[in-house]
Motif scaffolding. Structure first.
Motif, short mmCIF file in Angstrom:
data_model
loop_
_atom_site.label_atom_id
_atom_site.label_comp_id
_atom_site.label_asym_id
_atom_site.label_seq_id
_atom_site.Cartn_x
_atom_site.Cartn_y
_atom_site.Cartn_z
N ASP A 244 11.98 10.74 14.99
CA ASP A 244 11.56 9.87 16.09
C ASP A 244 10.23 9.23 15.69
N GLN A 245 10.19 7.91 15.64
CA GLN A 245 9.00 7.22 15.15
C GLN A 245 7.86 7.17 16.15
N THR A 246 8.07 7.68 17.35
CA THR A 246 6.97 7.75 18.32
C THR A 246 6.40 9.16 18.44
N THR A 247 7.19 10.18 18.09
CA THR A 247 6.73 11.56 18.22
C THR A 247 6.56 12.28 16.88
N GLY A 248 7.19 11.76 15.83
CA GLY A 248 7.15 12.43 14.54
C GLY A 248 8.04 13.66 14.48
N GLU A 249 8.91 13.84 15.48
CA GLU A 249 9.79 15.01 15.54
C GLU A 249 11.21 14.63 15.15
N TRP B 90 0.84 -1.19 0.00
CA TRP B 90 0.00 0.00 0.00
C TRP B 90 0.88 1.25 0.00
N LEU B 91 0.37 2.31 -0.59
CA LEU B 91 1.10 3.56 -0.73
C LEU B 91 0.14 4.72 -0.56
N ILE B 92 0.59 5.78 0.08
CA ILE B 92 -0.19 7.02 0.19
C ILE B 92 0.32 7.99 -0.87
N VAL B 93 -0.60 8.55 -1.65
CA VAL B 93 -0.22 9.50 -2.70
C VAL B 93 -0.95 10.82 -2.48
N ASP B 94 -0.36 11.89 -3.00
CA ASP B 94 -0.94 13.23 -2.85
C ASP B 94 -1.91 13.53 -3.99
N GLU B 95 -2.27 14.81 -4.11
CA GLU B 95 -3.25 15.21 -5.12
C GLU B 95 -2.76 14.98 -6.54
N ARG B 96 -1.45 14.92 -6.71
CA ARG B 96 -0.87 14.68 -8.04
C ARG B 96 -0.57 13.19 -8.25
N ASN B 97 -1.05 12.36 -7.34
CA ASN B 97 -0.81 10.91 -7.39
C ASN B 97 0.67 10.58 -7.27
N ARG B 98 1.40 11.44 -6.56
CA ARG B 98 2.82 11.19 -6.30
C ARG B 98 2.98 10.67 -4.88
N PHE B 99 3.91 9.74 -4.68
CA PHE B 99 4.07 9.08 -3.38
C PHE B 99 4.45 10.06 -2.28
N MET B 100 3.97 9.78 -1.09
CA MET B 100 4.27 10.58 0.10
C MET B 100 5.07 9.73 1.08
N THR B 101 6.11 10.34 1.69
CA THR B 101 6.89 9.65 2.70
C THR B 101 7.20 10.61 3.84
N GLN B 102 7.80 10.07 4.89
CA GLN B 102 8.18 10.89 6.03
C GLN B 102 9.28 11.89 5.69
N ARG B 103 9.94 11.72 4.56
CA ARG B 103 10.98 12.68 4.18
C ARG B 103 10.40 14.09 4.11
N GLN B 104 9.22 14.22 3.52
CA GLN B 104 8.57 15.52 3.41
C GLN B 104 7.43 15.69 4.42
N HIS B 105 6.94 14.58 4.95
CA HIS B 105 5.78 14.62 5.84
C HIS B 105 6.08 13.80 7.09
N ALA B 106 6.85 14.40 8.00
CA ALA B 106 7.30 13.68 9.20
C ALA B 106 6.13 13.21 10.05
N GLU B 107 4.98 13.87 9.93
CA GLU B 107 3.82 13.50 10.73
C GLU B 107 3.30 12.11 10.38
N MET B 108 3.73 11.55 9.27
CA MET B 108 3.32 10.20 8.93
C MET B 108 3.81 9.18 9.97
N ALA B 109 4.86 9.53 10.70
CA ALA B 109 5.38 8.64 11.75
C ALA B 109 4.35 8.42 12.85
N LEU B 110 3.39 9.32 12.98
CA LEU B 110 2.39 9.21 14.05
C LEU B 110 1.30 8.20 13.71
#
Length: 274
Positions: A222-227, A39-59
């Motif tokens: 940090d995979q527990t805080t997203g920080e 499974w993969l999460i994609v943005d409005e342009r159907n491009r993949f999203m990761t914690q590199r740009q969206h650290a909150e995904m760790a939460l």
């Protein structure tokens, strides 16, 4: 000696860049562990999203459930856990982009899109890679046409416990293995001995260590805080002694067999070295 090497951990990450969970056994498929990063999460342009740009995904945590998994938010209990099946249905498809690859994917349920959009505070969708999709691993290094899921580049990532122990001895504050998102963890042997591995077996199954894994900013989250960790650790320290050209290496990108089963406790035997 290779006889002292043991598979000590198996971790599944059903959704790329979200949390994972340990399992005692795992089925091997042509593109990695069964259910790993399908499974993969994609943005409005159907491009993949990761914690590199969206650290909150760790939460967003992932827990096993019957024939699927549960998504939860660490800090928002009002968002009730969402069940996602291991596999999607072919009702709707779309093309998605991951790195330089464009592949078609099956759409997840609308309620999953709504849940994730609320959890991440932006419009996004959940998509699934079916067995009919061919996303190949670096063909110049893997001429046999090895497949990969939505993982960054290889079907397996291997890390030794001794390497993490060595790294933590150099850090101001130790970090856990989940910073590195490996799905094959082993015990025994000297730190970084796997740099020299080529062909090896886990139990009865053949694997090949193709190249070291270049690490990125995700290791600082940090995979527990997203920080992000102050000072850019552990990437900053790794760069002082694990640099190869423009990459900072930790762990091995690995290819494997098309089928079989792995079990925690399986013996690892190194057959050849680079």
């Amino acid at each position: 000696m290779s006889a002292s090497l043991t598979l000590s951990g198996l971790v599944l990450y059903p959704v790329k860049s979200l949390g994972g969970y340990a399992v005692p056994t795992a089925e091997v498929t042509p593109r990695g562990l069964r259910h790993d990063r399908r499974w993969l999460i994609v943005d409005e342009r159907n491009r993949f999203m990761t914690q590199r740009q969206h650290a909150e995904m760790a939460l967003l945590t992932v827990a096993p459930a019957y024939n699927g998994f549960l998504l939860s938010h660490r800090q928002r209990p009002e968002l009730l856990p969402l069940f996602v099946p291991f596999e999607a249905t072919a009702d709707k498809t779309l093309f998605v982009t991951i790195w330089d690859d464009m592949v078609w994917a099956w759409c997840g349920a609308p309620e999953a899109d709504e849940w994730l959009s609320e959890a991440l505070g932006r419009s996004c969708r959940l998509v699934y890679m079916s067995d009919m999709v061919r996303r190949e691993v670096e063909p110049e290094r893997n001429p046999a046409g090895t497949l990969v899921s939505f993982a960054d580049g290889y079907p397996f990532l291997l890390i030794g416990e001794s390497a993490l122990t060595d790294l933590n001895a150099r850090l101001p504050e130790a970090v856990p293995m989940d910073r590195f998102r490996s799905n094959l963890i082993f015990s025994g042997g000297a730190a970084y001995d796997d740099d020299a591995w080529a062909d090896f077996t886990i139990g009865e199954l053949p694997f090949r260590a193709v190249r070291g894994c270049g690490r990125c900013v995700l290791t600082t989250i940090d995979q527990t805080t997203g920080e992000k960790t102050p000072g850019g650790e552990p990437l900053r320290t790794l760069a002082t002694y694990r640099q190869a050209g423009s990459k900072t290496l930790f762990g091995q990108n690995v290819t494997g067999p098309a089928e079989g089963y792995l079990r925690v406790g399986d013996r690892i035997t190194v057959l050849s070295r680079k």
